[in-house]
Design an enzyme around this catalytic site. Sequence first.
Site, PDB file in Angstrom:
ATOM      1  N   THR C  44      -7.293  -5.103   7.655  1.00 25.36           N
ATOM      2  CA  THR C  44      -5.903  -4.690   7.895  1.00 25.36           C
ATOM      3  C   THR C  44      -4.977  -5.313   6.851  1.00 25.36           C
ATOM      4  O   THR C  44      -4.044  -4.664   6.364  1.00 25.36           O
ATOM      5  CB  THR C  44      -5.479  -5.138   9.308  1.00 25.36           C
ATOM      6  OG1 THR C  44      -6.352  -4.531  10.256  1.00 25.36           O
ATOM      7  CG2 THR C  44      -4.043  -4.740   9.610  1.00 25.36           C
ATOM      8  N   HIS C  47      -5.058  -3.355   3.726  1.00 24.05           N
ATOM      9  CA  HIS C  47      -4.239  -2.132   3.812  1.00 24.05           C
ATOM     10  C   HIS C  47      -2.772  -2.463   3.554  1.00 24.05           C
ATOM     11  O   HIS C  47      -2.078  -1.754   2.830  1.00 24.05           O
ATOM     12  CB  HIS C  47      -4.368  -1.491   5.204  1.00 24.05           C
ATOM     13  CG  HIS C  47      -5.724  -0.925   5.491  1.00 24.05           C
ATOM     14  ND1 HIS C  47      -6.320   0.006   4.675  1.00 24.05           N
ATOM     15  CD2 HIS C  47      -6.602  -1.169   6.501  1.00 24.05           C
ATOM     16  CE1 HIS C  47      -7.506   0.323   5.187  1.00 24.05           C
ATOM     17  NE2 HIS C  47      -7.704  -0.381   6.282  1.00 24.05           N
TER      18      HIS C  47
END
Lengths: 352, 352, 352, 352
Positions: C44, C47
Amino acid sequence: MSDKMLAALKTKRAAGAELIEVNIPQPKPDEVLVKIKACSICGTDKHIYTWDKWSQSRIKTPMIFGHECCAEVVEVGSHVKNVKMGDYISAETHIPCQYCYQCRTGNMHLCQNLSILGVDINGIFAEYAAIPEICCWKNDSSLPIDVASIQEPLGNATYTVMESRVQAKKIAIIGDGPIAAFACGISRAVGAAKIYNLGMMPFNLDICRRMGADISINVTTEKKYVERIIDETDGGVDVVLDMAGNKNAVTDGFNILRRMGTFTAFGIASEPFEFDMANNVVFKGANVIGISGRKMFETWYQLKNLLDTGKVDVKPAISHRFPFTDFIKAMDLATSTAVPSAKIVLLMSPEI
Amino acid sequence: MSDKMLAALKTKRAAGAELIEVNIPQPKPDEVLVKIKACSICGTDKHIYTWDKWSQSRIKTPMIFGHECCAEVVEVGSHVKNVKMGDYISAETHIPCQYCYQCRTGNMHLCQNLSILGVDINGIFAEYAAIPEICCWKNDSSLPIDVASIQEPLGNATYTVMESRVQAKKIAIIGDGPIAAFACGISRAVGAAKIYNLGMMPFNLDICRRMGADISINVTTEKKYVERIIDETDGGVDVVLDMAGNKNAVTDGFNILRRMGTFTAFGIASEPFEFDMANNVVFKGANVIGISGRKMFETWYQLKNLLDTGKVDVKPAISHRFPFTDFIKAMDLATSTAVPSAKIVLLMSPEI
Amino acid sequence: MSDKMLAALKTKRAAGAELIEVNIPQPKPDEVLVKIKACSICGTDKHIYTWDKWSQSRIKTPMIFGHECCAEVVEVGSHVKNVKMGDYISAETHIPCQYCYQCRTGNMHLCQNLSILGVDINGIFAEYAAIPEICCWKNDSSLPIDVASIQEPLGNATYTVMESRVQAKKIAIIGDGPIAAFACGISRAVGAAKIYNLGMMPFNLDICRRMGADISINVTTEKKYVERIIDETDGGVDVVLDMAGNKNAVTDGFNILRRMGTFTAFGIASEPFEFDMANNVVFKGANVIGISGRKMFETWYQLKNLLDTGKVDVKPAISHRFPFTDFIKAMDLATSTAVPSAKIVLLMSPEI
Amino acid sequence: MSDKMLAALKTKRAAGAELIEVNIPQPKPDEVLVKIKACSICGTDKHIYTWDKWSQSRIKTPMIFGHECCAEVVEVGSHVKNVKMGDYISAETHIPCQYCYQCRTGNMHLCQNLSILGVDINGIFAEYAAIPEICCWKNDSSLPIDVASIQEPLGNATYTVMESRVQAKKIAIIGDGPIAAFACGISRAVGAAKIYNLGMMPFNLDICRRMGADISINVTTEKKYVERIIDETDGGVDVVLDMAGNKNAVTDGFNILRRMGTFTAFGIASEPFEFDMANNVVFKGANVIGISGRKMFETWYQLKNLLDTGKVDVKPAISHRFPFTDFIKAMDLATSTAVPSAKIVLLMSPEI
């Protein structure tokens, strides 16, 4: 008894079928010969009758099709142990090898070497049929023959509902065909607190309502039903039973499912479709359960308990009854896009 | 509002109780103060009232006892987040620490540091009570106060039934007190196919029958009921719910249980008794499930679903209603061996 | 202590981040302030760093990102009850409301009002962070800080494996990133009989092998691995753990899954894809389990048991360690397509 | 081949047995004739040999006893379908009717009409035996004959462990006989985090330790072990596997079990005993699972997976090997109270 019988034979690799005389089959050592009392029409039979793509690839002609029935045992093979002359049986249609991993771990219904009655071998749209002993389910003599005949698809619905643990839950049943209607009845009987039913045909939605749906939604005319269901259930239903299988049904189903909910997949799409695994399954922590057939024979025992004690009444889902001699007429109705129907039962004369 | 209230106080270490004026409690930061609307009498309250051996070892006087109630929130502590003034609540009576292994793995109802309302701390047989926020369950405003009050024991029955997976099964419910009656109602609602009810009191067996039992057996007068049940069920019931707990009940329960069956133990014996673990559990491959309290708050949600949709009607099990000022009269009836009763509800005036 | 701290701040709505001085946060009444000892980089975080489409729609700048950490409690809010000054904690990163249906039925990790540390609120790529008490997991003082920091993703793997019931089964783990590597280690520790690992990167496949994979398959170079696995397992693996999520992974996963098998979906595809629900799920009778987060706190207890008793060694999956001051360098490595890496841990000086 | 064979025959209703020549049995149509390669001594065989109370009521003489074995198929009955000449098999010893409710719902091992090899019909302490096809389990040719012979009791342990879901949990195994030792090995293989083993015999406790127990407790010499275990596990173990069955074992087992824990009962007490159902089961919310036999054939597949992949090594539990001609000597050792032993295997010459 004559050695000839009337049977619905798929003679050509084309739409239709013929009701003609053929030889009565000889049961193998582990089979029984049965005299059919009633049979009923399944969606699979419609595919075979209309000769769709799936049928073209799977069915070998000539073949007697049909698999839902009840019957009387009139001859038993030499190795048969537990089924007797005169027994009143219904047929489980999944024929297991009894020796593979699935068969020996309690999942015969998903045998690795499965063959299916009326699909892979000759079926029961006939006056007589040969049935493996392992597939015989003995009925109570008091069970009406129309109900006895439809136990196989009722078993699909029962297995779907029982795996989904619907008791005290808010659920949605997607689809309005006979198995969806049965699922409404079984779900109500085993304690679903509230049943939303999504369908497209007023005739069939009405049957589902009579079987037990609390709220009927016609997805072709009602708007914002997804928002409505999410709102009324404070975040989505606990369980979706999908008896339709197409992309719209599956998409709706996951949209109305709450986090950690259960989506039980019984309906069959004719081809793959775009699916949002991340949002539908992963982020939601959803559980998806595939259902094929019925547990052999746990589902049959469960269904027997529900039928014997009157907890479920399946009569509303039987829309038509015909004598077997009207087989072609019955199939034409079953496959009509103009005239609605639900479960159609064929009765051997003179029993009608 | 005055700072005094009427309360049922256990003042002495002896049988009985007094209905007297005491100070209205001050809620702690994580508690709310509630004005009781209705309360009801539990078996535990009878033990405390009659001052049995268990009460003598557990209860510290002076103490307000009672734990089943519904109420209106009239004051909220400074750390309370989700409960508001005016909320109509019922009380969960298991007060969890919220930090032990049980509390942090979904089993707060069996907290390692559990304390119980009306047993370990002051309870709700009073005009007002202080309740931890974690124990407040918000009711729908339409729920009648007598039903709202008895949700705690209804929750015992619901938890017992839901853990036992009764749907489409033949079951036996042993006992005929209020929780057995509730279990009959819940079992019927969630799809038990056939319910045998074993009890001793015609008055109470009749209530269980009205709640949903299919077959009532008075074990004090009927003979050979064990053989009868085994015979009628072809080997025994699938599930036994034992709401009685004594040696005879447990012995009967395992005797009528089929192989691989489930015995769910909720009833409490006053002392250990001789038990045949080998034949009852091992050789039978039985599953025994102990039930204490209710899941916090899965059971409450399940019960809400069943009550909201009218799947279960608990009214037959409420045998008597009294104004709270008749508390002593109500307790005398509840503990009478001469006059039968089921669930007794006390209503705060002027609501009666 | 100063009121300033070093933090990795996402300042602009573009790729990258800045390591700059910001104010130390003030804990709210139900939070604690912690001094970070180690933190680690999650997918995450990559990202967010590379500012992909998902980040653009979800992340509000300026924000401190990062969520995997271990830390020491240095200040406690006024309502905090169980966490104390000096406690050595790791952070659960799913912040639940504690009051919705999910939270009150044992599934806080899928709270209907969930917010996520380092995604929806400021995270832990900093010297200090404010953490809700409910998200604090106390570590044993003997747990090394690098292991303590990666417990959150280890928990993802543990939850995935535990839900999949792998013991004594033949399984496949698809993917070769850090969570796939952890899943290999946990699966081996809890008794998977044989672990196939499908991946694309030799560097990472090797780590998975050291963690416990029995058979490594590089899907970019090996041919006919689907046929091989089906053949070697006599019909397919019992369980697939999908830690990749893309269309090829899911397609392979269902192809190698036996009838009645379990497909556990943890990996996230960036967009929907074509899926054959009929053949993958329905006809196969498969069970698909979506996994998001970790059970709060059952998974943490399970992981603690495995780590405390040395049943799993996670060290092979930690490929790099950096001082926190090298944060940008670490992120550049983590997001490099040229240089391989697995789990990267950042250590606060002077602990490195 | 001669028509005579050596067999261990229980000729008289008294202690002992005779190793004498008898006729080789004729297999029925659904049986195979096997030539025994190895057999092993079970606790049941000791009861029969010493002619205890249970044996006196159950065993009909003359009878060949014994049921644990591996063998080669040398003749197949006319209805046998899947077992072939030359197959290397081990025998499942529960002979099911294949038609009752249990048999048709996946629980053949608890058939309502069960008969047991070497107890109800002639067993395998002989050179040849007739075995129903349904009870033949095909071994891989590489499986050593001593291991192949003891798969039946290993299956008891495997079934017990698998039903108990021990992975990542702290457990206690009570008892130190061969099945307790096997349970230690299987539990370790499938991920129990910590295994306490309670026994009475140093010789056997040592074997359990070599099989996988982490902590051995000799209950005859160690004091305060209940308090110690509760303290070390912060409230009790998650799971107790009781392989002893007597009152002290059961009492200890529930005392060391945490709330909501699982107590799996495999051991058999010779008679009923006083049991505290209220405190052991109800208030604790415990789950008690009775285990008899092995799942046919899920357990066998699980065991095969564990043996094939080397996850469990059962050799430490085989304490002695004898040629079959020393049968009486082996039985005298097995039933000796002076000389300790664990699993004793008998090998047909000339294989020893």
